[in-house]
Design a protein around this motif. Structure first.
Motif, short mmCIF file in Angstrom:
data_model
loop_
_atom_site.label_atom_id
_atom_site.label_comp_id
_atom_site.label_asym_id
_atom_site.label_seq_id
_atom_site.Cartn_x
_atom_site.Cartn_y
_atom_site.Cartn_z
N GLU A 39 52.93 7.89 -1.43
CA GLU A 39 54.19 8.63 -1.37
C GLU A 39 54.03 9.89 -0.52
N GLU A 40 52.81 10.32 -0.37
CA GLU A 40 52.53 11.56 0.34
C GLU A 40 51.28 11.35 1.19
N LYS A 41 51.24 12.01 2.36
CA LYS A 41 50.08 11.90 3.24
C LYS A 41 49.02 12.91 2.81
N ASP A 42 47.75 12.48 2.85
CA ASP A 42 46.65 13.38 2.51
C ASP A 42 46.32 14.22 3.73
N ASP A 43 46.69 15.50 3.69
CA ASP A 43 46.50 16.38 4.83
C ASP A 43 45.33 17.34 4.64
N ARG A 44 44.51 17.06 3.63
CA ARG A 44 43.37 17.94 3.38
C ARG A 44 42.25 17.65 4.37
N GLU A 45 41.48 18.66 4.69
CA GLU A 45 40.32 18.50 5.57
C GLU A 45 39.17 17.91 4.77
N PRO A 46 38.36 17.04 5.39
CA PRO A 46 37.20 16.52 4.66
C PRO A 46 36.22 17.65 4.34
N VAL A 47 35.67 17.61 3.15
CA VAL A 47 34.77 18.67 2.70
C VAL A 47 33.33 18.18 2.84
N LYS A 48 32.50 19.01 3.45
CA LYS A 48 31.08 18.72 3.59
C LYS A 48 30.34 19.53 2.53
N SER A 49 29.35 18.94 1.91
CA SER A 49 28.63 19.66 0.86
C SER A 49 27.92 20.87 1.47
N ALA A 50 27.74 21.88 0.67
CA ALA A 50 27.09 23.11 1.13
C ALA A 50 25.67 22.84 1.59
N SER A 51 24.96 21.98 0.88
CA SER A 51 23.57 21.70 1.26
C SER A 51 23.52 20.96 2.60
N ALA A 52 24.46 20.05 2.84
CA ALA A 52 24.48 19.35 4.12
C ALA A 52 24.83 20.31 5.25
N GLU A 53 25.76 21.20 5.00
CA GLU A 53 26.16 22.18 6.01
C GLU A 53 25.00 23.11 6.36
#
Length: 78
Positions: free
Chosen positions: A15-29
């Motif tokens: 019903e709604e588009k997912d407009d959130r940004e993908p989240v990368k884990s802090a440890s991976a970042e």
């Protein structure tokens, strides 16, 4: 909180588009930043030494295929 649950339900039912940004884990970042910083400070010779040591450890218990020393299993019956 309830609003978030409703939003997730609407996204799940398309019903709604997912407009959130993908989240990368802090440890991976942080890990990727640390790896780049380390590579920038190492000399080419040191990187080669590290790669050589890693390959030696990786292949320590295995005979290289090009060594010419291939053992054949005896399949003859006695």
């Amino acid at each position: 909180m309830i609003g978030d649950a409703i939003k997730i339900a609407r996204i799940a039912t398309d019903e709604e588009k997912d407009d959130r940004e993908p989240v990368k884990s802090a440890s991976a970042e942080l890990g990727s930043k640390g790896g780049r910083a380390r590579a920038a400070t190492l000399s080419g010779e040191r990187r080669r030494e590290i790669a050589r040591d890693a390959a030696r450890i990786r292949w320590k218990d295995q005979t290289p295929a090009r060594s010419g020393k291939k053992e054949l299993k005896d399949t003859t019956q006695e």
